[in-house]
Design an enzyme around this catalytic site. Structure first.
Site, PDB file in Angstrom:
ATOM      1  N   GLY A  40     -19.161   5.433  10.090  1.00  0.00           N
ATOM      2  CA  GLY A  40     -17.819   5.273   9.256  1.00  0.00           C
ATOM      3  C   GLY A  40     -18.237   4.787   7.702  1.00  0.00           C
ATOM      4  N   LEU A  43     -14.263   1.650   3.550  1.00  0.00           N
ATOM      5  CA  LEU A  43     -14.431   0.294   2.835  1.00  0.00           C
ATOM      6  C   LEU A  43     -15.476  -0.522   3.551  1.00  0.00           C
ATOM      7  CD1 LEU A  43     -10.764  -0.734   1.368  1.00  0.00           C
ATOM      8  CD2 LEU A  43     -12.851   0.317   0.296  1.00  0.00           C
ATOM      9  N   GLY A  45     -17.432   0.336   6.185  1.00  0.00           N
ATOM     10  CA  GLY A  45     -18.671   0.753   6.588  1.00  0.00           C
ATOM     11  C   GLY A  45     -19.757   1.211   5.258  1.00  0.00           C
ATOM     12  N   SER A 284       5.520   3.693  -0.828  1.00  0.00           N
ATOM     13  CA  SER A 284       5.300   2.413  -0.787  1.00  0.00           C
ATOM     14  C   SER A 284       6.253   1.596  -0.471  1.00  0.00           C
ATOM     15  CB  SER A 284       4.669   2.158  -2.478  1.00  0.00           C
ATOM     16  OG  SER A 284       4.794   0.855  -2.672  1.00  0.00           O
ATOM     17  N   ARG A 330       7.881  -5.938   7.580  1.00  0.00           N
ATOM     18  CA  ARG A 330       7.824  -4.461   8.104  1.00  0.00           C
ATOM     19  C   ARG A 330       8.446  -4.452   9.421  1.00  0.00           C
ATOM     20  NH1 ARG A 330       1.607  -2.960   5.829  1.00  0.00           N
ATOM     21  NH2 ARG A 330       2.543  -2.876   3.714  1.00  0.00           N
ATOM     22  N   HIS A 401       0.989   2.981  11.230  1.00  0.00           N
ATOM     23  CA  HIS A 401       0.548   2.673  10.097  1.00  0.00           C
ATOM     24  C   HIS A 401      -0.942   2.050  10.029  1.00  0.00           C
ATOM     25  CE1 HIS A 401      -0.202   2.012   5.811  1.00  0.00           C
ATOM     26  NE2 HIS A 401       0.069   0.696   5.915  1.00  0.00           N
ATOM     27  N   ARG A 435      -0.124  -7.281  10.352  1.00  0.00           N
ATOM     28  CA  ARG A 435      -0.697  -7.357   9.070  1.00  0.00           C
ATOM     29  C   ARG A 435      -0.150  -7.426   7.703  1.00  0.00           C
ATOM     30  NH1 ARG A 435      -2.571  -4.309   5.459  1.00  0.00           N
ATOM     31  NH2 ARG A 435      -1.964  -2.149   6.613  1.00  0.00           N
ATOM     32  N   LEU A 441      -7.429  -3.727   3.010  1.00  0.00           N
ATOM     33  CA  LEU A 441      -8.456  -3.388   2.019  1.00  0.00           C
ATOM     34  C   LEU A 441      -9.463  -4.842   1.819  1.00  0.00           C
ATOM     35  CD1 LEU A 441      -6.358  -1.461  -0.881  1.00  0.00           C
ATOM     36  CD2 LEU A 441      -7.503  -0.732   1.307  1.00  0.00           C
TER      37      LEU A 441
END
Lengths: 637, 261, 223
Positions: A40, A43, A45, A284, A330, A401, A435, A441
């Site tokens: 992978g 970010l 990896g 977004s 969410r 998501h 999350r 990120l």
């Protein structure tokens, strides 16, 4: 079995510092003797690969895309959280830690989350040093915004393309090491098996997607940074190629799978328009700052939205949650949209959408202001749907998501297999049952830049074993198995395509293991998935041979794994007799229809252990202890 | 099946698709008919439909590259009716929707053509040359850790914005595909400009541009003749100003660097 | 000096040479045009022939003639090298290509336009330069070689006039792309000045080429 997460002793704020001192170090001259495989190149990896190579290890990186830079981290829009407190608005490491644990509905490991918050500040420094063009104020300093309902502005961003810019930063660091010869890059190469020798992860077997060659690669440690498994739902915001294969095959070799049923469903996505739909596009979250969510009051009202008078509209989020209104978290927003559609009040030709209306915002702030804020999103919406959101309200619907679940890892990010690590979305992660926005990120880069480089060193310093040739019988056996599986798939020559199976599985997962679940439905889905899997191995249709590029082989292997993972997700959802975060069991809700946690019986990580092809996975528990955060009921009324 | 759009009559189309078994064999255009294509489908979803049909008929599906399907990963390609990523401006193939076509249209689909991009199969090409250009210097040489605080390097907003504009390149290769000269100069210039604009990147600006251009040339890409097709077809709007900046960087590096080799 | 040759054999280096020589050739066009405007003075060529005498006998001009020759030589040589490289960068062509949708015809056909101009140049040099230097040319009233009568005679043939006019149109298109393109190549791009450079380039191309084309037309139709 009770799992030991190897959390260091001491006060939470000192654990990581102390641990960094206690880990064993590898002599600089010895580092070049160790090989590390990273699967992978997103970010987690890419950042781990670059950093480990900088330290002196020999690194091999594998990705199925044609370039490391195409990993799905690139699609993240919103931003990255960091406890910099540049805005002087009361943020701190502790507050980021607290928000993350609470946001995760108290199903995350405190020590990991605290470390995540601590290293978050280093991430921003690192990225800026690499030339990541974050948004800036006119004074030249970094800009921040508040995101996902956070009370402080701690999100760093690069317009709506933060993931892209961060990944390109990590990719550039990776490129530098490739140029130095410290990293060997294997694009268009998919990991199909984990190879173990003496109980330790010692390599992988891969298939080259252009030539079909099956190859072995040996190393002293293996890192899986292969992202999430949201594509088990067929339709998700994930890239088409995102898959569970690497972590699933590791699971089948003995790595435990943590909290597989924790899935995040994002409320503002462009709805499905037809059978042919291949993926869903996220809009977004920031749209909910100004857009008002509504459906008609009457069932089956098929009038165009502007013909529906104000009195006949139901702004259901504002009605039910007067304090937070359209800005509820969410999971709450998603669930209520589903509820409205289940009642038959959904809009659009499929009836599976709700309106997100900007008419009031345009009236209040003017068209210019609205277009300044959301212009690019509106444009994207218009491009995909062919409708103008300035004229008529957007139609949105929730979509899968992110998956909070993943391979179980200890504090060192090591799985239950010695020498096998999981980083980023691929591990069961620091997000608990839900999350927060702009935290994915952060976690990927934290794992890759700042955690793994220390903890892998600790493992390698303690004699991981000699170099092993890929002629070792363990590799040969694995290669044979991989080839046999591919041949088996090719030889079935049935009547249903891989996509047909995948769509069927996705629908089952979405209907019964999606936004709202119940025991009866889950049990039904479990039986259905088993039957579907059985049919798959009897009736799937591939094309051709394992030579040259054959995308049907790629897909079939991935869907075969999804068909097994789906069952485990259902099993996990069925066993967790509570509602928490993204896991909403209809039987367990407050009178106000909110998630009802059961901290007495379920404050643990469910880590599932593979026990064989036809037997039930075994449940292991890692009890979660909350010493720093008090458990409370979330309320957004 | 479309949302609120009642005028979405399905279309029948004729596709002429480049089929090529692998890099060693010759290819040719093969004609297929696809029926009942919804205007709301993306171009790649139309290809999914074609592939499912082919597979059910026992024929080989068309190989094509794609991944995120939201216009950011840069994996999709396709030269559609003589245009890189098709007829719509500022759009990748995955974001191109069938409503841009009419019932009865004939659509010719070819892979990116450049000697630096060999065809793997059908519409899938090898774009690793672009990665190698990046590896020649598209980075700031900093190791993880030991960097200054992010706010110690103020960067004027207009400069940061300009660097961002250049940094949005998705490395899809449309610039090369559209360029008469198969030049990758727009791609190269985007990275060189981004890093030359930022204080972090200025340290290595001379060696960077020298090495990256040398790699670009070694890969067999053509030379820029300022035609501008690259920028016109770029799905993310990378500007030709970057090429001017690249030239400037190159001239100044060659005139002043210590590199006499 | 290997860095030097490397610099000018890279893709950017070569086009830098094309750009620099191109701009130099533009300056030549201006001088040439201004000088040739003497053709329009109503003195039966006395001024023009005096100017011709000056141009062929002034040592500075003679030296510049060599520089000019080098300018042409480099411009053409580098352009040919680049074009060949560029043609070989895509050996399999597209079955369907619609470049007109994304770029100007002239920008894509600089080689073709350049070739037309080159052919014209040969004819033009043969007709005037070589005749003047090596041919038998009568003298005018002032005792200068009478190039004027050669011009008048040449421009009385319709095909000769047509060649000139067509070539000047080609030159105009060549310059419309080339002038601003040279600035882009030299890295001289700025949002304040680039629009002005482009506008001036357009104006320049048309005025210079119209000026040259006016001469054969004038003699053909009006003289």
């Amino acid at each position: 079995m009770i799992l030991d997460a190897k959390i260091p002793d001491g006060p939470i704020a000192e654990k990581w510092e102390k641990h960094k001192f206690n880990v064993k170090l590898v002599n600089p001259a010895n580092k070049r003797k160790y090989d590390i495989i990273i699967v992978g190149s997103g970010l987690a990896g890419a950042s781990a690969a670059a950093t480990l190579a900088e330290l002196g290890y020999n690194v091999k990186v594998f990705c199925f895309q044609d370039s490391a830079r195409r990993a799905h981290s690139i699609a993240a829009q919103g931003g990255i959280n960091a406890a910099k407190n540049y805005q002087n608005d009361g943020d701190s490491v502790y507050r980021l830690f607290y928000d993350t644990v609470k946001g995760g509905d108290y199903r995350a490991r405190e020590a990991n989350v605290y470390r995540l918050a601590q290293v978050s500040v280093n991430i921003i420094d690192q990225c800026v040093a690499q030339g990541v063009p974050f948004a800036r104020e006119y004074g030249g300093l970094l800009a921040n915004r508040s995101f996902g309902g956070a009370q402080v502005s701690r999100t760093f961003y690069a317009r709506g393309q933060t993931g892209q810019q961060l990944l390109l930063g990590a990719y550039s660091a990776l490129n530098r090491q490739i140029a130095y010869g410290k990293v060997q890059m294997f694009p268009r190469t998919e990991m199909l098996d984990l190879v173990m020798v003496d109980g330790k992860a010692r390599g992988i077997v891969t298939r080259h997607l252009v030539t079909g060659h099956i190859e072995s690669h040996s190393a002293h440690a293996v890192v899986l940074a292969t992202g999430g498994y949201g594509n088990v739902f067929y339709l998700s915001t994930n890239a088409m190629g995102s898959n569970t294969t690497a972590i699933w095959r590791a699971y089948k070799k003995g790595a435990f799978f943590g909290n597989p049923c924790f899935t995040q469903i994002h409320p503002t996505c462009i709805p499905v328009s037809g059978e042919y739909q291949s993926k869903l596009t996220l809009m977004s979250e920031s749209l909910r700052n100004d857009g008002r969510v509504w459906v008609p009051k009457a069932k089956g009202d098929k009038r165009v939205p502007r013909d529906i008078p104000e009195a006949e509209r139901d702004y259901f989020l504002e009605r039910k949650y007067p304090a937070f209104g359209n800005l509820v978290p969410r999971d709450v927003a998603s669930r209520n949209a589903k509820l409205a559609c289940d009642e038959g009040r959904g809009v659009g030709s499929t009836g599976l959408a709700v309106y997100l209306d900007f008419a009031d915002a345009i009236k209040r702030d003017g068209l210019d202001k609205v277009s300044q804020k959301y212009g690019n999103l509106f444009e994207m919406y218009a491009k995909i749907t062919g409708e103008d959101p300035y004229q008529s309200p957007m139609r949105i619907y929730p979509a899968v998501h992110y998956t909070m679940g993943g391979l179980w890892v200890d504090y060192n990010l090591m799985t239950t297999i010695p020498g096998l690590y999981a980083a980023g979305e691929a591990n069961f992660s620091d997000h608990g049952a839900n999350r927060l926005g702009a935290s994915a990120l952060m976690q990927g880069l934290a794992d890759g830049y700042f955690v793994l480089p220390y903890t892998i060193g600790d493992y390698l310093a303690q004699n991981p074993g000699p170099k092993i040739s890929t002629d070792h019988p363990a590799f040969k056996e694995s290669e044979t198995n991989v080839r046999a599986t591919i041949q088996k798939l090719l030889s079935i020559n049935g009547t249903k395509t891989v996509d047909e199976f995948h769509k069927e599985l996705g629908l089952l997962m979405w209907d019964y293991c999606g936004m709202a679940r119940n025991a009866e439905g889950l049990q039904f889905a479990k039986d259905k998935i088993k039957a579907l899997r059985e049919e798959f191995w009897r009736n799937v249709k591939l094309y051709g041979e394992n030579e040259d590029m054959n995308q049907t082989i790629e897909k079939a292997g991935r869907v075969a794994d999804f068909l097994e993972l789906g069952e485990l997700m259902v099993t996990d959802a069925l066993h967790r007799n509570e509602s928490c975060g993204g896991h909403f069991r209809e039987e367990y809700q407050t009178p106000e229809n909110e998630a009802l946690r059961d901290d007495t019986n379920f404050a643990y990580v469910a880590a599932w252990e593979y026990t064989g092809p036809n037997s039930e996975a075994r449940l292991n528990k890692e009890p979660l202890e909350f010493e720093n955060v008090k458990l409370t009921q979330r309320s957004y009324k | 099946m479309a949302g609120n759009n009642p005028n979405s009559t399905p279309m029948n189309l004729t596709l002429k698709v480049w089929r090529q078994k692998n890099a060693k064999t010759q290819g040719q255009l093969v004609t297929y008919n696809v029926k009942e294509i919804s205007p709301d489908m993306s171009f790649l979803e139309m290809f999914d439909v074609l592939n499912e049909d082919l597979l059910r008929q026992g024929q080989e599906p068309v190989a094509f590259d794609h991944d995120c399907r939201e216009g950011i990963c840069g994996m999709c390609s396709m030269y559609i009716n003589g245009r890189a990523h098709g007829p719509e401006k500022g759009t990748t193939t995955c974001q191109l929707h069938m409503r841009k076509f009419k019932d009865g249209d004939t659509i010719v689909v070819e892979p990116w053509r450049a000697n630096a991009f060999t065809v793997h199969k059908d519409l899938s090409t090898d774009r690793s040359a672009l990665d190698r250009i990046q590896q020649a210097g598209g980075y700031v040489s900093v190791n993880t850790g030991g960097v200054p605080d992010a706010n110690e390097i103020p960067i004027p907003k207009p400069i940061a914005d300009k660097a961002f504009d250049a940094a949005t390149c998705i490395q899809c290769g449309a610039c090369v595909a559209a360029c008469k000269n198969a030049s990758a100069m727009l791609f190269l210039s985007a990275k060189v400009s981004q890093l030359a604009l930022l204080p972090q990147g200025k340290v290595e600006r001379k060696t960077r541009v020298e090495n990256m251009l040398a790699q670009h040339d070694a890969e067999g890409f053509g030379s820029c003749t300022n035609i501008g097709a690259c920028a016109a077809e770029c799905p993310v709007g990378i500007s030709l100003d970057n090429i001017a900046m690249l030239n400037r960087e190159y001239i100044s590096a060659k005139a002043t660097s210590d590199n006499i080799g | 000096m290997s860095w030097f040759t490397k610099t000018f054999s890279s893709t950017i280096g070569r086009k830098l040479l094309v750009a620099i020589t191109g701009l130099f050739l533009c300056s030549f066009l201006v001088v040439h045009l201004i000088g040739n405007l003497q053709l329009f003075s109503a003195d039966e060529g006395v001024a023009f022939n005096a100017y011709t005498y000056f141009m062929t006998h002034n040592p500075v001009i003679r030296a510049m003639e060599i520089v000019l020759l080098l300018g042409f030589a480099f411009h053409i040589y580098e352009a040919v090298v680049i074009t060949r490289r560029n043609q070989s960068a895509r050996s399999v062509k597209y079955a369907v290509n619609r470049p007109e949708q994304n770029s100007n015809w002239s920008s894509r056909n600089m080689g073709l336009l350049g070739t037309v101009i080159f052919v014209f140049l040969l004819v033009h040099l043969y007709n005037f330069y070589f005749k003047l230097k090596f041919g038998e040319v009568s003298l005018d009233a002032a005792g200068n070689k009478n190039l004027y009568v050669i011009a008048v005679e040449s421009f009385s043939h319709w095909w000769y006039v047509a060649l000139y006019v067509i070539s000047m149109i080609a030159l105009a298109f060549h310059l419309i792309h080339g002038f601003q393109s040279a600035f882009q190549t030299l890295g001289l791009s700025h949002k304040k000045y680039t629009p002005a450079i482009k506008a001036f380039g357009y104006f320049f191309s048309i005025v210079v080429c119209a000026g040259f084309a006016a001469m054969p037309l004038y003699f053909f139709f009006l003289y």
